[in-house]
Design a protein around this motif. Sequence first.
Motif, PDB file in Angstrom:
ATOM      1  N   ASP A 266       8.867   0.484   2.616  1.00  0.00           N
ATOM      2  CA  ASP A 266       8.394  -0.785   3.169  1.00  0.00           C
ATOM      3  C   ASP A 266       9.500  -1.339   4.058  1.00  0.00           C
ATOM      4  OD1 ASP A 266       7.526  -3.326   3.763  1.00  0.00           O
ATOM      5  OD2 ASP A 266       6.770  -3.737   1.737  1.00  0.00           O
ATOM      6  N   LEU A 267       9.311  -1.280   5.361  1.00  0.00           N
ATOM      7  CA  LEU A 267      10.375  -1.655   6.299  1.00  0.00           C
ATOM      8  C   LEU A 267      10.599  -3.162   6.360  1.00  0.00           C
ATOM      9  CD1 LEU A 267       9.778   0.862   9.226  1.00  0.00           C
ATOM     10  CD2 LEU A 267      11.070   1.143   7.104  1.00  0.00           C
ATOM     11  N   ARG A 268       9.755  -3.940   5.677  1.00  0.00           N
ATOM     12  CA  ARG A 268      10.009  -5.384   5.596  1.00  0.00           C
ATOM     13  C   ARG A 268      11.031  -5.694   4.515  1.00  0.00           C
ATOM     14  NH1 ARG A 268       3.913  -7.941   6.124  1.00  0.00           N
ATOM     15  NH2 ARG A 268       3.281  -6.681   7.921  1.00  0.00           N
ATOM     16  N   ASP A 269      11.367  -4.681   3.725  1.00  0.00           N
ATOM     17  CA  ASP A 269      12.341  -4.847   2.640  1.00  0.00           C
ATOM     18  C   ASP A 269      13.519  -3.911   2.922  1.00  0.00           C
ATOM     19  OD1 ASP A 269      13.852  -4.878   0.383  1.00  0.00           O
ATOM     20  OD2 ASP A 269      12.237  -4.278  -0.989  1.00  0.00           O
TER      21      ASP A 269
ATOM     22  N   PHE B 115      16.327   1.364   2.687  1.00  0.00           N
ATOM     23  CA  PHE B 115      17.305   2.229   3.366  1.00  0.00           C
ATOM     24  C   PHE B 115      17.673   3.459   2.533  1.00  0.00           C
ATOM     25  CE2 PHE B 115      21.453   3.788   4.538  1.00  0.00           C
ATOM     26  CZ  PHE B 115      21.313   3.951   5.910  1.00  0.00           C
ATOM     27  N   GLU B 116      17.787   3.247   1.224  1.00  0.00           N
ATOM     28  CA  GLU B 116      18.185   4.373   0.373  1.00  0.00           C
ATOM     29  C   GLU B 116      17.180   5.526   0.483  1.00  0.00           C
ATOM     30  OE1 GLU B 116      19.222   5.117  -4.278  1.00  0.00           O
ATOM     31  OE2 GLU B 116      19.311   3.056  -3.527  1.00  0.00           O
ATOM     32  N   ALA B 117      15.894   5.158   0.512  1.00  0.00           N
ATOM     33  CA  ALA B 117      14.861   6.200   0.648  1.00  0.00           C
ATOM     34  C   ALA B 117      14.961   6.867   2.017  1.00  0.00           C
ATOM     35  CB  ALA B 117      13.479   5.590   0.445  1.00  0.00           C
TER      36      ALA B 117
ATOM     37  N   ALA C  85       4.722  14.661  11.757  1.00  0.00           N
ATOM     38  CA  ALA C  85       5.726  14.742  12.823  1.00  0.00           C
ATOM     39  C   ALA C  85       5.108  14.376  14.173  1.00  0.00           C
ATOM     40  CB  ALA C  85       6.306  16.152  12.899  1.00  0.00           C
ATOM     41  N   PHE C  86       3.809  14.577  14.272  1.00  0.00           N
ATOM     42  CA  PHE C  86       3.115  14.411  15.555  1.00  0.00           C
ATOM     43  C   PHE C  86       2.216  13.188  15.584  1.00  0.00           C
ATOM     44  CE2 PHE C  86       4.130  18.798  14.728  1.00  0.00           C
ATOM     45  CZ  PHE C  86       4.830  19.130  15.882  1.00  0.00           C
ATOM     46  N   LEU C  87       1.869  12.692  14.409  1.00  0.00           N
ATOM     47  CA  LEU C  87       1.003  11.523  14.277  1.00  0.00           C
ATOM     48  C   LEU C  87       1.514  10.728  13.081  1.00  0.00           C
ATOM     49  CD1 LEU C  87      -1.687  10.195  15.292  1.00  0.00           C
ATOM     50  CD2 LEU C  87      -2.773  11.385  13.387  1.00  0.00           C
ATOM     51  N   PRO C  88       2.263   9.649  13.339  1.00  0.00           N
ATOM     52  CA  PRO C  88       2.915   8.951  12.225  1.00  0.00           C
ATOM     53  C   PRO C  88       1.930   8.488  11.157  1.00  0.00           C
ATOM     54  CG  PRO C  88       3.692   8.105  14.323  1.00  0.00           C
ATOM     55  CD  PRO C  88       2.570   9.042  14.635  1.00  0.00           C
ATOM     56  N   PHE C  89       2.440   8.466   9.923  1.00  0.00           N
ATOM     57  CA  PHE C  89       1.724   7.870   8.799  1.00  0.00           C
ATOM     58  C   PHE C  89       2.601   6.684   8.410  1.00  0.00           C
ATOM     59  CE2 PHE C  89       0.826   7.893   4.107  1.00  0.00           C
ATOM     60  CZ  PHE C  89      -0.503   7.479   4.214  1.00  0.00           C
ATOM     61  N   PRO C  90       2.231   5.440   8.837  1.00  0.00           N
ATOM     62  CA  PRO C  90       3.157   4.315   8.754  1.00  0.00           C
ATOM     63  C   PRO C  90       3.774   4.031   7.384  1.00  0.00           C
ATOM     64  CG  PRO C  90       1.417   3.798  10.275  1.00  0.00           C
ATOM     65  CD  PRO C  90       1.028   5.101   9.624  1.00  0.00           C
TER      66      PRO C  90
ATOM     67  N   SER D  45      -2.733   3.223   9.638  1.00  0.00           N
ATOM     68  CA  SER D  45      -1.961   2.035   9.269  1.00  0.00           C
ATOM     69  C   SER D  45      -2.635   1.276   8.120  1.00  0.00           C
ATOM     70  CB  SER D  45      -1.778   1.113  10.468  1.00  0.00           C
ATOM     71  OG  SER D  45      -1.030   1.779  11.459  1.00  0.00           O
ATOM     72  N   GLN D  46      -3.931   1.493   7.926  1.00  0.00           N
ATOM     73  CA  GLN D  46      -4.613   0.836   6.802  1.00  0.00           C
ATOM     74  C   GLN D  46      -3.990   1.247   5.478  1.00  0.00           C
ATOM     75  OE1 GLN D  46      -8.793   1.662   7.306  1.00  0.00           O
ATOM     76  NE2 GLN D  46      -8.771   0.805   9.377  1.00  0.00           N
ATOM     77  N   ALA D  47      -3.365   2.408   5.480  1.00  0.00           N
ATOM     78  CA  ALA D  47      -2.734   2.892   4.248  1.00  0.00           C
ATOM     79  C   ALA D  47      -1.491   2.085   3.875  1.00  0.00           C
ATOM     80  CB  ALA D  47      -2.372   4.369   4.398  1.00  0.00           C
ATOM     81  N   LEU D  48      -1.024   1.201   4.791  1.00  0.00           N
ATOM     82  CA  LEU D  48       0.118   0.356   4.433  1.00  0.00           C
ATOM     83  C   LEU D  48      -0.193  -0.496   3.202  1.00  0.00           C
ATOM     84  CD1 LEU D  48       1.223  -0.688   8.022  1.00  0.00           C
ATOM     85  CD2 LEU D  48       2.625   0.562   6.351  1.00  0.00           C
ATOM     86  N   ALA D  49      -1.471  -0.707   2.944  1.00  0.00           N
ATOM     87  CA  ALA D  49      -1.866  -1.490   1.764  1.00  0.00           C
ATOM     88  C   ALA D  49      -1.430  -0.815   0.473  1.00  0.00           C
ATOM     89  CB  ALA D  49      -3.377  -1.691   1.769  1.00  0.00           C
ATOM     90  N   MET D  50      -1.105   0.488   0.556  1.00  0.00           N
ATOM     91  CA  MET D  50      -0.686   1.185  -0.670  1.00  0.00           C
ATOM     92  C   MET D  50       0.761   0.857  -1.045  1.00  0.00           C
ATOM     93  SD  MET D  50       0.371   5.140   0.257  1.00  0.00           S
ATOM     94  CE  MET D  50      -1.242   5.733   0.676  1.00  0.00           C
ATOM     95  N   LEU D  51       1.524   0.236  -0.124  1.00  0.00           N
ATOM     96  CA  LEU D  51       2.917  -0.095  -0.453  1.00  0.00           C
ATOM     97  C   LEU D  51       2.936  -1.152  -1.549  1.00  0.00           C
ATOM     98  CD1 LEU D  51       4.444  -0.276   3.142  1.00  0.00           C
ATOM     99  CD2 LEU D  51       4.801   1.528   1.430  1.00  0.00           C
ATOM    100  N   PRO D  52       3.778  -0.981  -2.550  1.00  0.00           N
ATOM    101  CA  PRO D  52       3.782  -1.906  -3.691  1.00  0.00           C
ATOM    102  C   PRO D  52       3.940  -3.361  -3.262  1.00  0.00           C
ATOM    103  CG  PRO D  52       5.158  -0.002  -4.154  1.00  0.00           C
ATOM    104  CD  PRO D  52       4.717   0.138  -2.728  1.00  0.00           C
TER     105      PRO D  52
END
Length: 253
Positions: free
Chosen positions: A91-94, A98-100, A139-144, A242-249
């Motif tokens: 989650d790039l908002r947190d 960085f460790e990951a 690598a060719f189509l990001p998965f956000p 990008s809808q899959a971003l909802a899976m981030l805790p």
Amino acid sequence: MDLSDRTVLVAGGTSGIGRELARRFAAAGSTVAVGGRSPQALAELAAEGFGTVSVDVTDSASVAAARDTVLARYPELDTVVITSGVMLLEDLRDPAHFEAAATTIDTNLLGTIRVVDAFTPHLIQRGAGTFVTVTSGIAFLPFPPMPGYAASKAAVHAYSEALRAQLDGTGVGVVELVPPAVATAGQEKVNPHALPLDDFATEVMHLLAQDPTPHEILVQGVLAHRWAERDGTYDDLVAQRSQALAMLPGRQG
Ligand SMILES: NC(=O)c1ccc[n+]([C@@H]2O[C@H](COP(=O)([O-])OP(=O)(O)OC[C@H]3O[C@@H](n4cnc5c(N)ncnc54)[C@H](OP(=O)(O)O)[C@@H]3O)[C@@H](O)[C@H]2O)c1
């Protein structure tokens, strides 16, 4: 590539795609050694008849020691498959992500480079051989939800292209395996579209067996990702993924 008479190391072959490819190479008649960290998985593979070697691709000394062990036992080694990798959500908002990100780059990109560097002198000296690097449709189509992962795999793609050019004329080839979602590493639980491992491996071995071996191993299921930019579907597919971003805790509730 003739799959029946290779001497293969699969670095990252203790589970998933690597383990299945190790079994397929062995079933085709090749001699196969498997590397990874898990002592239990290595012991199980040794019981199946594989040569095994402990290796942590984030540690240069471990990679060098594994190289020495493998080449002492298999001086005719001609194929190095690098399936070692991690797939982590971030989650790039947190900033704690960085460790990951660092683990991902260290394992997926620098780990690939460490293994390639360790075996390049041997393969050049043989005058024949193949590196198989592993990227991803991502690598060719990001998965956000997996930004560091996408960056690492795009980097391994670029690196593989440069490596191939630099090794041109040495007899050492570079093949990039580009998997779509495959039902391994927990994917089977979260992604109903993940390809069954068995079907994926069958298609991969068929493509690898072609002569000449394609520079990129692209199963049917990855073509929409690989060519999204060329086909003009890129923006729509990134928005959809990008809808899959909802899976981030941190984004739930
Ligand atoms: N499954 C998919 O949907 C998919 C899609 C595209 C690309 N890929 C790529 O395919 C490759 C294999 O993935 P998989 O799905 O088969 O996942 P997996 O089952 O988790 O396998 C990953 C392998 O990497 C090894 N590994 C991880 N960190 C390592 C380290 N530091 N040193 C040495 N080995 C290490 C693991 O072994 P140990 O834990 O024993 O070290 C394991 O053998 C990865 O590069 C992945 O990014 C997978």
